[in-house]
Design a protein around this motif. Structure first.
Motif, PDB file in Angstrom:
ATOM      1  N   ASP A 475       0.876  -1.602  -0.076  1.00 44.50           N
ATOM      2  CA  ASP A 475       0.142  -0.131  -0.032  1.00 44.50           C
ATOM      3  C   ASP A 475       0.239   1.884  -0.161  1.00 44.50           C
ATOM      4  O   ASP A 475       0.586   2.504  -0.898  1.00 44.50           O
ATOM      5  N   PHE A 476       1.784   1.076   0.592  1.00 43.84           N
ATOM      6  CA  PHE A 476       2.920   2.128   0.530  1.00 43.84           C
ATOM      7  C   PHE A 476       3.530   2.235  -0.480  1.00 43.84           C
ATOM      8  O   PHE A 476       3.349   3.914  -1.386  1.00 43.84           O
ATOM      9  N   ALA A 477       3.565   1.698  -1.513  1.00 40.55           N
ATOM     10  CA  ALA A 477       4.387   1.835  -2.966  1.00 40.55           C
ATOM     11  C   ALA A 477       3.054   2.283  -3.379  1.00 40.55           C
ATOM     12  O   ALA A 477       3.661   2.902  -4.800  1.00 40.55           O
ATOM     13  N   VAL A 478       2.376   1.616  -3.937  1.00 38.96           N
ATOM     14  CA  VAL A 478       1.043   2.713  -3.893  1.00 38.96           C
ATOM     15  C   VAL A 478       0.918   4.068  -3.893  1.00 38.96           C
ATOM     16  O   VAL A 478       0.572   4.523  -5.034  1.00 38.96           O
ATOM     17  N   ALA A 479       0.910   4.218  -2.493  1.00 36.23           N
ATOM     18  CA  ALA A 479       0.619   5.533  -2.102  1.00 36.23           C
ATOM     19  C   ALA A 479       1.876   6.675  -3.214  1.00 36.23           C
ATOM     20  O   ALA A 479       1.656   7.108  -3.280  1.00 36.23           O
ATOM     21  N   MET A 480       3.034   5.881  -3.557  1.00 36.00           N
ATOM     22  CA  MET A 480       3.902   6.702  -3.661  1.00 36.00           C
ATOM     23  C   MET A 480       3.834   7.520  -5.068  1.00 36.00           C
ATOM     24  O   MET A 480       4.146   8.184  -5.739  1.00 36.00           O
ATOM     25  N   GLU A 481       3.107   6.327  -5.679  1.00 37.44           N
ATOM     26  CA  GLU A 481       2.888   6.749  -7.227  1.00 37.44           C
ATOM     27  C   GLU A 481       1.452   6.946  -7.374  1.00 37.44           C
ATOM     28  O   GLU A 481       1.621   8.367  -7.732  1.00 37.44           O
ATOM     29  N   GLY A 482       0.543   7.190  -6.580  1.00 38.54           N
ATOM     30  CA  GLY A 482      -0.500   7.958  -6.454  1.00 38.54           C
ATOM     31  C   GLY A 482      -0.012   9.549  -6.439  1.00 38.54           C
ATOM     32  O   GLY A 482      -0.048  10.084  -6.607  1.00 38.54           O
ATOM     33  N   SER A 483       1.386   9.518  -5.116  1.00 35.02           N
ATOM     34  CA  SER A 483       1.047  10.907  -4.782  1.00 35.02           C
ATOM     35  C   SER A 483       2.719  11.449  -5.925  1.00 35.02           C
ATOM     36  O   SER A 483       2.154  12.897  -6.161  1.00 35.02           O
ATOM     37  N   LEU A 484       3.307  11.021  -6.450  1.00 36.49           N
ATOM     38  CA  LEU A 484       3.410  11.115  -7.656  1.00 36.49           C
ATOM     39  C   LEU A 484       2.896  11.788  -8.866  1.00 36.49           C
ATOM     40  O   LEU A 484       3.002  12.892  -9.868  1.00 36.49           O
ATOM     41  N   LYS A 485       1.560  10.869  -9.247  1.00 38.64           N
ATOM     42  CA  LYS A 485       0.792  11.525 -10.228  1.00 38.64           C
ATOM     43  C   LYS A 485       0.048  12.781  -9.915  1.00 38.64           C
ATOM     44  O   LYS A 485       0.069  13.672 -11.135  1.00 38.64           O
ATOM     45  N   LEU A 486      -0.244  12.548  -8.376  1.00 40.20           N
ATOM     46  CA  LEU A 486      -0.972  14.011  -8.412  1.00 40.20           C
ATOM     47  C   LEU A 486       0.055  15.215  -8.468  1.00 40.20           C
ATOM     48  O   LEU A 486      -0.608  16.517  -8.915  1.00 40.20           O
ATOM     49  N   LYS A 487       0.570  15.068  -8.228  1.00 40.14           N
ATOM     50  CA  LYS A 487       1.887  15.805  -8.280  1.00 40.14           C
ATOM     51  C   LYS A 487       2.461  16.592  -9.672  1.00 40.14           C
ATOM     52  O   LYS A 487       2.313  17.834 -10.027  1.00 40.14           O
ATOM     53  N   GLU A 488       2.372  16.117 -10.111  1.00 45.26           N
ATOM     54  CA  GLU A 488       2.979  15.812 -11.935  1.00 45.26           C
ATOM     55  C   GLU A 488       1.956  16.217 -12.582  1.00 45.26           C
ATOM     56  O   GLU A 488       2.171  17.526 -13.654  1.00 45.26           O
ATOM     57  N   ILE A 489       0.924  16.067 -12.520  1.00 47.36           N
ATOM     58  CA  ILE A 489       0.011  17.185 -13.290  1.00 47.36           C
ATOM     59  C   ILE A 489      -1.656  18.086 -12.391  1.00 47.36           C
ATOM     60  O   ILE A 489      -1.378  18.869 -13.099  1.00 47.36           O
ATOM     61  N   SER A 490      -1.039  18.090 -11.260  1.00 47.43           N
ATOM     62  CA  SER A 490      -1.761  18.643 -10.250  1.00 47.43           C
ATOM     63  C   SER A 490      -0.934  20.426  -9.731  1.00 47.43           C
ATOM     64  O   SER A 490      -1.625  20.995  -9.904  1.00 47.43           O
ATOM     65  N   TYR A 491      -0.123  19.304  -9.484  1.00 45.85           N
ATOM     66  CA  TYR A 491       0.990  20.676  -9.620  1.00 45.85           C
ATOM     67  C   TYR A 491       0.331  21.184  -7.967  1.00 45.85           C
ATOM     68  O   TYR A 491       1.878  21.580  -6.953  1.00 45.85           O
ATOM     69  N   LEU A 582      -6.920   8.214 -11.532  1.00 52.34           N
ATOM     70  CA  LEU A 582      -8.521   9.182 -11.831  1.00 52.34           C
ATOM     71  C   LEU A 582      -8.190  10.874 -11.288  1.00 52.34           C
ATOM     72  O   LEU A 582      -8.694  11.581 -11.484  1.00 52.34           O
ATOM     73  N   LEU A 583      -7.491   9.833  -9.814  1.00 53.03           N
ATOM     74  CA  LEU A 583      -7.864  11.868  -8.488  1.00 53.03           C
ATOM     75  C   LEU A 583      -6.954  12.690  -9.100  1.00 53.03           C
ATOM     76  O   LEU A 583      -7.244  13.313  -9.294  1.00 53.03           O
ATOM     77  N   ALA A 584      -5.867  12.313  -9.520  1.00 52.39           N
ATOM     78  CA  ALA A 584      -4.892  13.339 -10.482  1.00 52.39           C
ATOM     79  C   ALA A 584      -5.254  13.341 -11.493  1.00 52.39           C
ATOM     80  O   ALA A 584      -5.656  15.453 -11.832  1.00 52.39           O
ATOM     81  N   TYR A 585      -5.821  13.154 -12.071  1.00 51.73           N
ATOM     82  CA  TYR A 585      -6.881  13.519 -13.498  1.00 51.73           C
ATOM     83  C   TYR A 585      -7.782  13.954 -13.159  1.00 51.73           C
ATOM     84  O   TYR A 585      -8.260  15.911 -13.780  1.00 51.73           O
ATOM     85  N   HIS A 586      -8.583  13.965 -11.672  1.00 51.13           N
ATOM     86  CA  HIS A 586      -9.575  15.155 -12.129  1.00 51.13           C
ATOM     87  C   HIS A 586      -9.444  16.279 -11.080  1.00 51.13           C
ATOM     88  O   HIS A 586      -9.986  17.689 -11.626  1.00 51.13           O
ATOM     89  N   VAL A 587      -8.317  16.024 -10.676  1.00 42.45           N
ATOM     90  CA  VAL A 587      -7.864  17.617  -9.337  1.00 42.45           C
ATOM     91  C   VAL A 587      -7.080  18.509 -11.071  1.00 42.45           C
ATOM     92  O   VAL A 587      -7.241  19.254 -10.758  1.00 42.45           O
ATOM     93  N   ALA A 588      -6.273  17.888 -11.716  1.00 43.00           N
ATOM     94  CA  ALA A 588      -5.643  18.777 -12.356  1.00 43.00           C
ATOM     95  C   ALA A 588      -6.775  19.318 -13.342  1.00 43.00           C
ATOM     96  O   ALA A 588      -6.680  20.626 -14.469  1.00 43.00           O
ATOM     97  N   LEU A 589      -7.636  18.609 -13.863  1.00 42.83           N
ATOM     98  CA  LEU A 589      -8.577  19.076 -15.088  1.00 42.83           C
ATOM     99  C   LEU A 589      -9.736  19.790 -14.214  1.00 42.83           C
ATOM    100  O   LEU A 589      -9.311  21.232 -14.617  1.00 42.83           O
ATOM    101  N   GLU A 590      -9.523  20.412 -12.649  1.00 45.49           N
ATOM    102  CA  GLU A 590     -10.339  20.867 -12.333  1.00 45.49           C
ATOM    103  C   GLU A 590      -9.886  22.058 -11.936  1.00 45.49           C
ATOM    104  O   GLU A 590     -10.451  23.366 -12.099  1.00 45.49           O
ATOM    105  N   LEU A 591      -8.257  22.253 -11.993  1.00 46.37           N
ATOM    106  CA  LEU A 591      -7.780  22.896 -12.112  1.00 46.37           C
ATOM    107  C   LEU A 591      -6.847  23.202 -13.418  1.00 46.37           C
ATOM    108  O   LEU A 591      -6.269  24.729 -13.571  1.00 46.37           O
TER     109      LEU A 591
END
Ligand code: F6R
Length: 608
Positions: A475-491, A582-591
C-alpha cells in the motif's frame, strides 16, 4: 525530451513532418521546427512554443518539397526561443542539423569557428554541428557527418541534410535513440516509433556509433569506421490508432481506460493451464532461479514505484534478498553486486539514460540483466540478457499510467515464474495465482465504471496546500505512485510515506482539514494502518481511504472511501493504482492544467 522526424519520398514533406512532430509532442518540448529541401533550396521554419505556432507560420508560407527533417526541442543549452529552436544551419544556410542529446565539447568546437570570425545565432550545443559538417564537407554528406561525429563528444542523435545533395538525409546515433521506418519508395527517420506508425510498421533500429544514410529507396547503415551493417527490420504490431485520442479528451484518460486491455494483453498466453509460465524473451536456464542469491531492481520515477511493488512480490514469493535503487543513484555507487544475481531494470521507454547506465553497471559487475520495458527494440531491450515486454502499446501522456500497471503485471509474472522454478510455488499455487491475475482486467474495468466518487473527492482537494498519502507494504508502494501522479499534473504538493513513519516527524504538518489519503488493502497489516489513520484523524485530518468494496470497518474512521474489488492482496496495487490515477486526472482537470504535457516534464528522459 527532444523529438526527431525525417522524411524522404514522394509525399509533401511538410505534412509528414508536422504530423510526426505532433505524435512526438507527448515527449514534452518548448519549440519546434523543420527544414525542407526543394530543388536546391533549403527552407527552414521554426518557432518557440507549441506546434500550433509553427503551423501558423507554415500556413502563411508553406514549404514545398519531398525531403525534410523536423524537431521538437526541450531546452538544455539556451532558453526556449525561436533562435534556439532546431533546425540549425551553417553560415551559408546549405547545411542543416537537428539533434537530440548533449554535445559535451560544443564550447571547444565553437571556439574554433569564433576564431575564424563567425557569430553564432543561438546558445545551443547543436548549431556548431552544422558548422562542423559544412567544414568537413567534400561532396559526400555521409563522410562529413562521420568526421563531425569524430570531433564531437557526448550522447546524442544527429540528423543532417544539405541542399547540395537533395534526396538524402544522413543521421548518426551516439546513445540517444534513432529508428528508421521503411516504406515503399519512401523512408522515415524518428526518435520514437509512433512518429512513423501511420506510414509503416517496418522498423530498423540504428545502434550506438552507427551512421545511417537515408534515401527514398531505403537506408544503409554503417559503423563509424565505415563497416557496413546488415540488420533486418522488424515489424511493430502497435496499432497507430492507439497513439491517438479516440474520442477521449486527453491521452492520459484514454490510457487509464485502456488498462483492463493492457493487463489482459500483458498476461496473454504467458501462463498455461497446467501452471507453467512461458515468458518469451526470458531464458536463463534451469538452475538460475535455484541458485539466485539476490535481485537488484533499478529504475526511475514511476518505473521505480513499480519496482517497489516488485521488491515485495519477489521477497515474499522467492525468499531472496531484493534491493531496489534509483538508477541515477546506483550508477554512481560502487554497489556490491556479487554472486548469482539478477538485475531487473524497469523502463517504459527503454531509453532513460540513468536506467541504461545503472543496468550496464550491474552487467559489468556480472549480474544477469533483465529488461522490463514497453518498447520493442529499445536500447534497454537490446542491452539486456533477457527481456520481458509489457504490452501496453504506445504511452503518449507524460504521466505514466498504463505502462505502470503493465509493469506490475509483468513483475507478477516474473515472480510466479521464478517462484515455480525455485520450488517456492507448486503447480496448484501457480494456477491459483493465474486465476487471480486473469480476474484483474474485469476488476479494473469495474473500478473504471465507478469513478463518480473519485471525481467528487477531486473537487474537495483542489485548493489545498499540502496533502499526504500513506500506506504500509504494498500500500505504501501504491501511495508513492499516487502521490507522484498528483504532483505531476496537478502541481499540488503531496508526499507519500509509510504509515508508520508519520509520527516520526511529518505528523507535525497534519492539522485541521489536511487531506490524508490512506491506502488500505494489505490485510496482514490492516490494523497497523488503521492506527496510522487514527493518528491523523485525531489531528483533524480529512481522511480519504482506498479500500476493498467489502471492507465495512474502514467507513468507521474515514471521511470518504474509494472502493476497489477484492483481489489477492499481492495484486491489489494493480487495482488500487487506478482510482489514484483518476484522482490526479480530475484534480488537474478542475485546475485547468495541461494534463498530457505537464510543465517542465518530458516523456522520455534520454539525457542525464
Ligand atoms: C511519471 C513518469 C516518469 C517515468 C520516468 C522513467 O509519470 O512517467 O517518472 O516513469 O521518467 O521513465 P521510463 O519508464 O521510460 O524509464
Amino acid at each position: 525530451m527532444c523529438g526527431i522526424v525525417g522524411y524522404v519520398g514522394q509525399r509533401a514533406a511538410q505534412s509528414v513532418l508536422v504530423d510526426g512532430l505532433r505524435t512526438l509532442e507527448y515527449r514534452g518540448y518548448d519549440s519546434a521546427g523543420l527544414a525542407i529541401v526543394d530543388g536546391d533550396q533549403m527552407q527552414v521554419a521554426k518557432a518557440q512554443g507549441k506546434l500550433s505556432r509553427l503551423t501558423a507560420l507554415l500556413d502563411e508560407t508553406p514549404l514545398p518539397g519531398n525531403v525534410g527533417i523536423g524537431h521538437t526541442r526541450w531546452a538544455t543549452h539556451g532558453v526556449p526561443s525561436d533562435a534556439n529552436a532546431h533546425p540549425h544551419s551553417d553560415p551559408t544556410g546549405d547545411f542543416v542539423v537537428v539533434h537530440n542529446g548533449i554535445i559535451e565539447n560544443y564550447l571547444a568546437l565553437k571556439e574554433h569557428f569564433v576564431e575564424l570570425g563567425h557569430d553564432f545565432g543561438s546558445d545551443t550545443d547543436t548549431e556548431v554541428l552544422a558548422y562542423v559538417i559544412a567544414e568537413e564537407y567534400d561532396g559526400d554528406l555521409k563522410n562529413a557527418v562521420r568526421k563531425a561525429m569524430a570531433r564531437a563528444t557526448g550522447a546524442y542523435a544527429l540528423v543532417a541534410m544539405t541542399a547540395k545533395e537533395p534526396g538524402r538525409i544522413v543521421a548518426a546515433r551516439m546513445i540517444s535513440p534513432l529508428i528508421v521506418g521503411l516504406g515503399s519508395d519512401e523512408t522515415f527517420l524518428a526518435s520514437d516509433i509512433p512518429a512513423v506508425l501511420p506510414y509503416t510498421n517496418n522498423i530498423l533500429v540504428v545502434e550506438d556509433g552507427e551512421i545511417v544514410d537515408v534515401t527514398a529507396d531505403g537506408a544503409n547503415i554503417e559503423t563509424l569506421d565505415g563497416t557496413p551493417v546488415e540488420r533486418d527490420p522488424f515489424v511493430v504490431d502497435w496499432d497507430p490508432g492507439r497513439a491517438e485520442k479516440n474520442g477521449y479528451d486527453h491521452f492520459m484518460l484514454k490510457e487509464i481506460y485502456e488498462q483492463p486491455d493492457v493487463i489482459e494483453q500483458t498476461i496473454g498466453g504467458r501462463i498455461s493451464s497446467d501452471g507453467s509460465v512461458e515468458l518469451d524473451g526470458v531464458d536463463w536456464g534451469e538452475d538460475f532461479a535455484v541458485n539466485l542469491e539476490k535481485i537488484w531492481i533499478t529504475a526511475c520515477g514511476t518505473a521505480y514505484h513499480a519496482g517497489l511493488v516488485g521488491r515485495e512480490l519477489f521477497e515474499r514469493i522467492l525468499r531472496v534478498p531484493v534491493e531496489i535503487a534509483y538508477a541515477h543513484e546506483l550508477r554512481y555507487r560502487d554497489p556490491l553486486i556479487t554472486g548469482t544475481t539478477l538485475t531487473l531494470a524497469i523502463s517504459q521507454s527503454g531509453e532513460t539514460a540513468d536506467t541504461l547506465a545503472a543496468a550496464r553497471l550491474a552487467q559489468e559487475n556480472g549480474s544477469r540483466l533483465l529488461a522490463l520495458t514497453n518498447v520493442v527494440g529499445s536500447t534497454l531491450s537490446r542491452d539486456a540478457d533477457d527481456v520481458l515486454y509489457t504490452r501496453a502499446g504506445p504511452e503518449i501522456a507524460v504521466a505514466s499510467t498504463k505502462a505502470y500497471v503493465a509493469m506490475l503485471v509483468g513483475q507478477a509474472l516474473l515472480a510466479i515464474k521464478l517462484g515455480a522454478e525455485r520450488g517456492m510455488l507448486n503447480d496448484s499455487e501457480v494456477v491459483e495465482m493465474k486465476a487471480e491475475l486473469q480476474e484483474l482486467p474485469a476488476k479494473a474495468a469495474a473500478v473504471l465504471e465507478s469513478t463518480a466518487e473519485v471525481a467528487e473527492i477531486a473537487k474537495t482537494i483542489c485548493d489545498v496546500d499540502d496533502l499526504y498519502f500513506i500506506g504500509r507494504g504494498l500500500d505504501f508502494a501504491v501511495a508513492m505512485e499516487g502521490s507522484l501522479k498528483l504532483k505531476e499534473i496537478s502541481y499540488l504538493h503531496s508526499e507519500a510515506m509509510p504509515a508508520g513513519e508519520l509520527k516520526h516527524g511529518t505528523l507535525a504538518l497534519v492539522t485541521e482539514g489536511t487531506p490524508v489519503i490512506v491506502v488500505l488493502t494489505q490485510q496482514h497489516i490492516y490494523d497497523k494502518t488503521i492506527s496510522g489513520l487514527q493518528e491523523v484523524k485525531a489531528r483533524g485530518a480529512r481522511v480519504i481511504a482506498l479500500a476493498y468494496e467489502d471492507d465495512l470497518e474502514v467507513a468507521k474512521y474515514a471521511d470518504r472511501v474509494i472502493r476497489i474489488p477484492r483481489t489477492a492482496d499481492m495484486f491489489a496495487p494493480v487495482l488500487a493504482a487506478v482510482p489514484l490515477q483518476l484522482l490526479a486526472y480530475h484534480v488537474a482537470l478542475e485546475l485547468g492544467h495541461d494534463i498530457d504535457q505537464p510543465r517542465n516534464l518530458a516523456k522520455s528522459v534520454t539525457v542525464e
